[in-house]
Design a protein around this motif. Structure first.
Motif: not given
Length: 247
Positions: A3, A32-33, A35, A37-41
């Motif tokens: 991002s 946290d911006h 990739p 970071r572990t995806p929310d899915t």
């Protein structure tokens, strides 16, 4: 993939030429911006599976980073939630971002996953996306440490993805990344251990069993199946017995 609030290429280069600990200290404010970071899915799917297994009393997020998994634990652990990481920077961001209200006490501990500073106090240990920072030869000791902090019947739970096929662009991207990291570590000190292809399902299951766990796994259906019918992502559920780990 990054991002506008994520790190610049220069910042990533500085981090990559640091030690793992120092690199994550530098990356923490913008982690946290990225990739990484572990995806929310993934978090949401594991959270749903844990709700079906629980509730639990005391949970540990191993290599918690900025605390994405801590929010998962807060929904399934009734008494306490602990996050452990060796990066002071990541822990500082986690303390600011994860809510501490609710029925579960929340604690943040700086420490090494290979020498856990706890007794046999946890009913649940989870970890998300951190195993690439351990060399294959370190897995027996790592799993023995997790075994030692779980109460009998406690569970060590984490997702593991299927490796991409050689026909997939991701196969070559991950191969290229791991190769670049090996060249970097051969030429530069301190090393930065981060290998995406070294954590394999068969090796993990074997080493967990050797450490004294009873190992089960289940497909995570939200991520679908590969053309051969095998799941794209599994949830490992390793249950601690009452014996002593074998390392």
């Amino acid at each position: 993939m990054f991002s506008p609030h994520g790190p610049s290429l220069r910042e990533l280069a500085v981090q990559a030429l640091s030690s793992v600990e120092r690199g994550y200290d530098l990356l923490a404010p913008k982690f946290d911006h990225t990739p990484f970071r572990t995806p929310d899915t993934v978090l949401d799917t594991v959270q749903g599976a844990l709700r079906n297994m629980g509730p639990f009393d005391h949970g540990l997020d191993l290599c918690c980073g900025t605390g994405a998994g801590m929010d998962v634990l807060r929904t399934v652990c009734r008494r306490s939630v602990t996050g452990l990481d060796f990066s002071a920077g990541m822990l500082a961001v986690g303390r600011e971002g994860v809510r501490s209200d609710g029925p579960s006490r929340v604690a943040w501990v700086r420490g090494d996953a290979r020498a856990l500073p706890f007794g046999r106090v946890f009913d649940l240990v989870v970890s998300f996306g951190a195993f690439g920072h351990f060399l294959p030869g370190e897995l027996p000791g790592l799993f023995a440490q997790v075994h030692s902090v779980l109460r009998p019947g406690g569970r060590f739970v984490f997702p593991i993805g299927a490796p991409p096929r050689p026909s997939s662009p991701w196969y070559w991207a991950l191969l290229g990344f791991d190769t670049a990291m090996r060249v970097r570590n051969a030429l530069w000190r301190p090393p930065f251990v981060m290998y995406y292809r070294a954590f394999r399902f068969g090796d993990v299951r074997r080493e967990l069993t050797r450490a004294g766990f009873t190992v089960e796994h289940q497909a995570l259906p939200d991520f679908g199946r590969r053309p051969d019918g095998s799941p794209r992502c599994r949830l490992i559920v390793a249950t601690r017995g009452s014996g002593t780990p074998r390392i």
